[in-house]
Design an enzyme around this catalytic site. Structure first.
Site, PDB file in Angstrom:
ATOM      1  N   HIS A 123      -5.267  -6.657   2.793  1.00  0.00           N
ATOM      2  CA  HIS A 123      -4.279  -5.914   2.014  1.00  0.00           C
ATOM      3  C   HIS A 123      -3.735  -6.784   0.889  1.00  0.00           C
ATOM      4  O   HIS A 123      -4.125  -7.939   0.735  1.00  0.00           O
ATOM      5  CB  HIS A 123      -3.160  -5.368   2.915  1.00  0.00           C
ATOM      6  CG  HIS A 123      -2.313  -6.417   3.577  1.00  0.00           C
ATOM      7  ND1 HIS A 123      -1.316  -7.113   2.920  1.00  0.00           N
ATOM      8  CD2 HIS A 123      -2.306  -6.874   4.853  1.00  0.00           C
ATOM      9  CE1 HIS A 123      -0.735  -7.946   3.762  1.00  0.00           C
ATOM     10  NE2 HIS A 123      -1.322  -7.832   4.944  1.00  0.00           N
ATOM     11  N   CYS A 135      -3.137 -10.964   8.885  1.00  0.00           N
ATOM     12  CA  CYS A 135      -4.073 -10.312   7.972  1.00  0.00           C
ATOM     13  C   CYS A 135      -4.581 -11.293   6.918  1.00  0.00           C
ATOM     14  O   CYS A 135      -4.124 -12.426   6.842  1.00  0.00           O
ATOM     15  CB  CYS A 135      -3.372  -9.149   7.258  1.00  0.00           C
ATOM     16  SG  CYS A 135      -2.835  -7.837   8.374  1.00  0.00           S
TER      17      CYS A 135
END
Length: 166
Positions: A123, A135
């Site tokens: 992301h 992430c």
């Protein structure tokens, strides 16, 4: 895709990125703020249609009711769920731009083991070198470039030997 000390290598380019604020781990656990080592696979592409054009034909729009369950004791742990949900979850439609575009991975999915970690996405980053919850995060233009070229099944290799911030 291969995570290297300089960033993520994909299609002959290297993209600066951020990883979990606690680095890379072989023993991923829910809430440890580490990026899991290993070979992950891209499983989905989500985008905010009110903020971006569809980045690829296979992208799914993120709506107001889209959530990701992060409750290890719930049957939908590490899966997309819809609001309302009483289980602990992350909203995919955030007020900030971090989830305007998300590539989901198969980390601990589809048969999630409780507590092994959830929502390992690619992301947008907050800023360079700002650690994530686990992430891999990128500058928006780089993420858009990656999303336009990645397909379901694209591999993401994360070596356990990486330093904290590639």
């Amino acid at each position: 895709m291969v995570l290297t000390p300089r960033g993520l290598r994909f299609h002959g380019r290297i993209f600066p990125c951020s990883i979990g604020r606690n680095g890379v781990t072989r023993r991923k656990a829910e809430g440890d703020s580490a990026t899991p080592a290993g070979r992950l696979t891209i499983t989905g592409l989500w985008y905010r249609p009110d903020r971006l054009p569809r980045p690829a034909p296979w992208a799914r729009p993120i709506g107001p009711g889209d959530l990701w369950c992060d409750a290890p004791d719930h049957a939908a742990y590490n899966h997309h769920v819809r609001a309302p949900s009483k289980a602990s979850h992350e909203r995919l439609r955030r007020p900030d731009p971090l989830y305007d575009l998300i590539l989901t991975t198969d980390w601990n999915w589809p048969d999630a083991q409780p507590g092994r970690g959830s929502a390992i996405f690619l992301h947008q980053w907050r800023r360079p070198r700002f650690g994530t919850e686990g992430c891999i995060a990128f500058a928006r233009p780089h993420l858009l470039w990656i999303a336009a070229r990645a397909i379901p099944g694209t591999g993401v290799i994360i070596p356990s030997s990486l330093s904290k911030y590639p």
